[in-house]
Motif scaffolding. Structure first.
Motif, PDB file in Angstrom:
ATOM      1  N   PHE A 121       1.930   2.859  -0.354  1.00  0.00           N
ATOM      2  CA  PHE A 121       2.965   1.732  -0.389  1.00  0.00           C
ATOM      3  C   PHE A 121       2.844   0.634   0.688  1.00  0.00           C
ATOM      4  O   PHE A 121       3.065  -0.366   0.310  1.00  0.00           O
ATOM      5  CB  PHE A 121       4.079   2.256  -1.067  1.00  0.00           C
ATOM      6  CG  PHE A 121       5.309   1.185  -1.122  1.00  0.00           C
ATOM      7  CD1 PHE A 121       5.196   0.094  -2.251  1.00  0.00           C
ATOM      8  CD2 PHE A 121       6.217   0.932  -0.172  1.00  0.00           C
ATOM      9  CE1 PHE A 121       6.230  -0.919  -2.255  1.00  0.00           C
ATOM     10  CE2 PHE A 121       7.245  -0.074  -0.400  1.00  0.00           C
ATOM     11  CZ  PHE A 121       7.231  -0.959  -1.452  1.00  0.00           C
ATOM     12  N   PHE A 122       2.924   1.242   1.693  1.00  0.00           N
ATOM     13  CA  PHE A 122       3.119   0.491   2.996  1.00  0.00           C
ATOM     14  C   PHE A 122       1.538  -0.009   3.394  1.00  0.00           C
ATOM     15  O   PHE A 122       1.523  -1.026   3.866  1.00  0.00           O
ATOM     16  CB  PHE A 122       3.817   1.129   3.890  1.00  0.00           C
ATOM     17  CG  PHE A 122       5.419   1.256   3.757  1.00  0.00           C
ATOM     18  CD1 PHE A 122       6.288   0.368   3.923  1.00  0.00           C
ATOM     19  CD2 PHE A 122       5.874   2.609   3.309  1.00  0.00           C
ATOM     20  CE1 PHE A 122       7.444   0.613   3.528  1.00  0.00           C
ATOM     21  CE2 PHE A 122       6.956   2.828   2.881  1.00  0.00           C
ATOM     22  CZ  PHE A 122       7.818   1.712   3.190  1.00  0.00           C
ATOM     23  N   ALA A 123       0.760   0.621   3.147  1.00  0.00           N
ATOM     24  CA  ALA A 123      -0.689   0.444   3.610  1.00  0.00           C
ATOM     25  C   ALA A 123      -1.286  -0.848   3.091  1.00  0.00           C
ATOM     26  O   ALA A 123      -1.957  -1.558   3.593  1.00  0.00           O
ATOM     27  CB  ALA A 123      -1.428   1.601   3.663  1.00  0.00           C
ATOM     28  N   TYR A 124      -1.214  -0.700   1.861  1.00  0.00           N
ATOM     29  CA  TYR A 124      -1.653  -1.638   0.851  1.00  0.00           C
ATOM     30  C   TYR A 124      -1.415  -3.159   1.686  1.00  0.00           C
ATOM     31  O   TYR A 124      -2.284  -3.993   1.906  1.00  0.00           O
ATOM     32  CB  TYR A 124      -1.168  -1.573  -0.705  1.00  0.00           C
ATOM     33  CG  TYR A 124      -2.043  -0.606  -1.276  1.00  0.00           C
ATOM     34  CD1 TYR A 124      -3.396  -0.471  -1.173  1.00  0.00           C
ATOM     35  CD2 TYR A 124      -1.267   0.212  -2.096  1.00  0.00           C
ATOM     36  CE1 TYR A 124      -4.138   0.638  -1.875  1.00  0.00           C
ATOM     37  CE2 TYR A 124      -1.921   1.408  -2.839  1.00  0.00           C
ATOM     38  CZ  TYR A 124      -2.957   1.454  -2.506  1.00  0.00           C
ATOM     39  OH  TYR A 124      -4.117   2.512  -3.456  1.00  0.00           O
ATOM     40  N   PRO A 125      -0.024  -3.610   1.565  1.00  0.00           N
ATOM     41  CA  PRO A 125       0.325  -5.004   2.154  1.00  0.00           C
ATOM     42  C   PRO A 125      -0.183  -5.082   3.602  1.00  0.00           C
ATOM     43  O   PRO A 125      -0.535  -6.089   4.077  1.00  0.00           O
ATOM     44  CB  PRO A 125       1.797  -5.066   1.940  1.00  0.00           C
ATOM     45  CG  PRO A 125       2.242  -3.608   1.762  1.00  0.00           C
ATOM     46  CD  PRO A 125       1.218  -2.861   1.159  1.00  0.00           C
ATOM     47  N   ALA A 126      -0.061  -3.806   4.442  1.00  0.00           N
ATOM     48  CA  ALA A 126      -0.344  -4.046   5.873  1.00  0.00           C
ATOM     49  C   ALA A 126      -1.850  -4.534   6.032  1.00  0.00           C
ATOM     50  O   ALA A 126      -2.243  -5.478   6.788  1.00  0.00           O
ATOM     51  CB  ALA A 126       0.068  -2.843   6.445  1.00  0.00           C
ATOM     52  N   ALA A 157      -0.197  -3.990  -8.755  1.00  0.00           N
ATOM     53  CA  ALA A 157      -0.180  -2.633  -9.671  1.00  0.00           C
ATOM     54  C   ALA A 157      -0.249  -1.492  -8.713  1.00  0.00           C
ATOM     55  O   ALA A 157       0.425  -0.582  -8.859  1.00  0.00           O
ATOM     56  CB  ALA A 157      -1.465  -2.786 -10.375  1.00  0.00           C
ATOM     57  N   ARG A 158      -1.066  -1.802  -7.695  1.00  0.00           N
ATOM     58  CA  ARG A 158      -1.349  -0.651  -6.804  1.00  0.00           C
ATOM     59  C   ARG A 158      -0.126  -0.239  -5.810  1.00  0.00           C
ATOM     60  O   ARG A 158       0.181   0.970  -5.821  1.00  0.00           O
ATOM     61  CB  ARG A 158      -2.340  -0.739  -5.564  1.00  0.00           C
ATOM     62  CG  ARG A 158      -3.817  -1.009  -6.341  1.00  0.00           C
ATOM     63  CD  ARG A 158      -4.914  -0.866  -5.311  1.00  0.00           C
ATOM     64  NE  ARG A 158      -4.838  -2.120  -4.471  1.00  0.00           N
ATOM     65  CZ  ARG A 158      -5.368  -3.351  -4.585  1.00  0.00           C
ATOM     66  NH1 ARG A 158      -6.073  -3.694  -5.699  1.00  0.00           N
ATOM     67  NH2 ARG A 158      -5.248  -4.178  -3.722  1.00  0.00           N
ATOM     68  N   SER A 159       0.480  -1.094  -5.424  1.00  0.00           N
ATOM     69  CA  SER A 159       1.712  -1.021  -4.632  1.00  0.00           C
ATOM     70  C   SER A 159       2.891  -0.234  -5.620  1.00  0.00           C
ATOM     71  O   SER A 159       3.536   0.452  -5.070  1.00  0.00           O
ATOM     72  CB  SER A 159       2.489  -2.136  -3.810  1.00  0.00           C
ATOM     73  OG  SER A 159       1.164  -2.633  -3.121  1.00  0.00           O
ATOM     74  N   SER A 160       2.889  -0.853  -6.716  1.00  0.00           N
ATOM     75  CA  SER A 160       4.145  -0.516  -7.717  1.00  0.00           C
ATOM     76  C   SER A 160       3.811   1.203  -8.051  1.00  0.00           C
ATOM     77  O   SER A 160       4.677   1.941  -8.204  1.00  0.00           O
ATOM     78  CB  SER A 160       4.156  -1.332  -8.964  1.00  0.00           C
ATOM     79  OG  SER A 160       4.549  -2.443  -8.491  1.00  0.00           O
ATOM     80  N   LEU A 161       2.346   1.360  -8.477  1.00  0.00           N
ATOM     81  CA  LEU A 161       2.268   2.563  -8.862  1.00  0.00           C
ATOM     82  C   LEU A 161       2.345   3.550  -7.616  1.00  0.00           C
ATOM     83  O   LEU A 161       2.763   4.885  -7.934  1.00  0.00           O
ATOM     84  CB  LEU A 161       0.565   2.865  -9.256  1.00  0.00           C
ATOM     85  CG  LEU A 161       0.366   2.043 -10.726  1.00  0.00           C
ATOM     86  CD1 LEU A 161      -1.058   1.854 -11.069  1.00  0.00           C
ATOM     87  CD2 LEU A 161       1.327   2.711 -11.503  1.00  0.00           C
ATOM     88  N   ALA A 162       2.189   3.033  -6.450  1.00  0.00           N
ATOM     89  CA  ALA A 162       2.266   4.051  -5.199  1.00  0.00           C
ATOM     90  C   ALA A 162       3.667   4.602  -5.207  1.00  0.00           C
ATOM     91  O   ALA A 162       4.088   5.702  -4.811  1.00  0.00           O
ATOM     92  CB  ALA A 162       1.619   3.581  -4.160  1.00  0.00           C
ATOM     93  N   ALA A 178      11.705  -3.903   1.956  1.00  0.00           N
ATOM     94  CA  ALA A 178      11.850  -5.219   2.131  1.00  0.00           C
ATOM     95  C   ALA A 178      10.512  -5.811   2.639  1.00  0.00           C
ATOM     96  O   ALA A 178      10.010  -6.908   2.023  1.00  0.00           O
ATOM     97  CB  ALA A 178      12.981  -5.774   2.264  1.00  0.00           C
ATOM     98  N   CYS A 179      10.061  -5.405   3.849  1.00  0.00           N
ATOM     99  CA  CYS A 179       9.041  -6.016   4.443  1.00  0.00           C
ATOM    100  C   CYS A 179       7.785  -5.723   3.564  1.00  0.00           C
ATOM    101  O   CYS A 179       6.788  -6.507   3.507  1.00  0.00           O
ATOM    102  CB  CYS A 179       9.001  -5.085   6.016  1.00  0.00           C
ATOM    103  SG  CYS A 179       7.603  -5.961   7.128  1.00  0.00           S
ATOM    104  N   ALA A 180       7.672  -4.552   2.994  1.00  0.00           N
ATOM    105  CA  ALA A 180       6.456  -4.386   2.233  1.00  0.00           C
ATOM    106  C   ALA A 180       6.269  -5.122   1.019  1.00  0.00           C
ATOM    107  O   ALA A 180       5.262  -5.756   0.701  1.00  0.00           O
ATOM    108  CB  ALA A 180       6.368  -2.930   1.814  1.00  0.00           C
TER     109      ALA A 180
END
Length: 424
Positions: A346-351, A77-82, A398-400
């Motif tokens: 968007f990139f920070a969350y998965p990193a 949810a967080r990444s999609s909303l970002a 794609a990496c994210a």
């Protein structure tokens, strides 16, 4: 053979994605990186929009299967909303752009990239799908890296240091596209199940590294340094992994000839000794900072900030437009600071989520593999993007997606294991 292979594969991806929409996501990224419209341009219809067919069939399949996939909670949810917030702010900014034509080109590409990223976050919902996406990314771009290296070894030089390879941008932009995928190749070289898979991934990683050398992209050479440092920091330290990485580093050092070393060393030249390209970066960054300061909320329109650079550049420029050569200023001047925050989130969350998993010895092998690709890959992408911009390159998204999905799947599997343990 070009049309036969390409259209057969395209038909398969589109038809299969109607019932298994994750195939559409993986196929989209594979086509985007392989660039069949470039590799077989003499035998394919000019301007054929294969991405739109894949995106449409994937979206239809997502609706048909009833929105199945990762639940819209937590990091999903967080990444999609970002990334959705970034796109929404970009559209709002586009309505008052100072250069509507440039903005229209940018937005026509951006919305498809964001749509497929969000679909990927929802649809890549198993370890096998995560690894399949990683392999498609590596193999698709690896084919191009092979072609670039082949030209060099056959002709004795690389023409792509001075002209575009495909439609993804100049040598700097295409190198930025490659950087996150080097981390994917290296991670697969360490974690792949079979020896021949490790060999394929390691070979592609060498081709990719040499490609960046051939492209003479100093920014991406610099970006590879922190990427490699983070990779070494996070990777498992066994005799085998250290030996494999050391062998690859030695081979990479052999491939780097004197011209590459000289080009890379010029990035550290003293003031007054830098070439015009390196010296001009500082003026562009100052212009980007001033434009952002004057238009902080919504910017001047996506991809339109470059048209104000000549007026803001120290001493002025006798040009109609000048690219900012910096991802962060491109977004802040074009879409505003709130959009930049959404983009970076968007990139920070998965990193951040993958950082701990990459070192966790109790994590599943596939999860550590994905995490080891994501963290160094995004670090390399951010560093390289200080010197150019790859906002319309699919590899970073794609990496994210790999990182978000691996985190969501790993969390779900852990909860299921705990529930099963409690039940027994």
């Amino acid at each position: 053979m070009g049309p036969v292979v390409v259209f057969t594969l395209l038909t398969y991806v589109c038809m299969k994605s109607l019932r298994s929409p994750h195939v559409g996501v993986i196929g989209y990224y594979g086509f985007a990186l392989l660039q069949p419209e470039w590799n077989w341009r003499w035998s394919l219809p000019p301007g054929f929009q294969y991405q739109k067919f894949i995106a449409a069939s994937t979206l239809i399949g997502f609706l048909v299967v009833g929105f199945q996939g990762n639940q819209f909670v937590g990091i999903v949810a967080r990444s999609s909303l970002a990334i959705g917030g970034f796109l929404a702010l970009a559209f709002i900014s586009a309505a008052s752009s100072i250069e509507p034509d440039a903005t229209a080109f940018y937005m026509d590409n951006l919305w498809k990239i964001v749509l497929m990223a969000v679909l990927g976050i929802r649809l890549i919902d198993s370890p096998g799908k995560v690894l399949a996406l990683m392999w498609v990314l590596v193999l698709a771009q690896g084919y191009n890296a092979y072609q670039i290296n082949l030209e060099y070894f056959e002709d004795g030089h690389s023409s792509y240091a001075y002209r575009n390879f495909g439609d993804k941008g100049d040598n700097n932009v295409y190198s930025i596209l490659t950087v996150p995928l080097i981390a994917c190749s290296l991670s697969l070289a360490l974690y792949a199940e079979r020896g021949w898979q490790k060999a394929v991934a390691a070979t592609i990683a060498l081709l990719q590294v040499h490609e960046i050398m051939l492209f003479e992209s100093r920014g991406c050479m610099l970006g590879c340094l922190p990427m490699l440092a983070v990779f070494v920091w996070l990777m498992p330290k066994t005799r085998r992994t250290v030996t494999v990485l050391a062998a690859m580093l030695i081979m990479g050092a052999i491939l780097a000839g004197p011209p590459v070393v000289e080009e890379f060393a010029s990035a550290f030249a003293e003031e007054g000794e830098r070439d015009s390209s390196a010296e001009g970066r500082f003026g562009l960054w100052q212009a980007g900072f001033e434009i952002t300061k004057d238009y902080p909320v919504l910017g001047v329109g996506p991809y339109a900030g470059q048209y104000l650079v000549p007026a803001y550049f120290p001493g002025g420029l006798d040009q109609h437009a000048k690219g900012l050569h910096n991802l962060f200023f491109e977004i802040s001047t074009g879409c505003g600071l709130p959009a930049l925050v959404c983009y970076l989130a968007f990139f920070a969350y998965p990193a951040i989520a993958c950082y701990g998993t990459a070192q966790a010895t109790n994590a599943d092998r596939w999860h550590r593999c994905a995490s080891l690709a994501v963290v160094p890959g995004l670090v390399g992408y951010w560093t390289s993007s200080m010197f150019s911009s790859g906002a319309l390159s699919e590899s970073s998204y794609a990496c994210a997606v790999v990182g978000v999905c691996a985190t969501a799947i790993g969390g779900r599997m852990l909860e299921e294991a705990r529930a099963e343990y409690d039940g027994t």
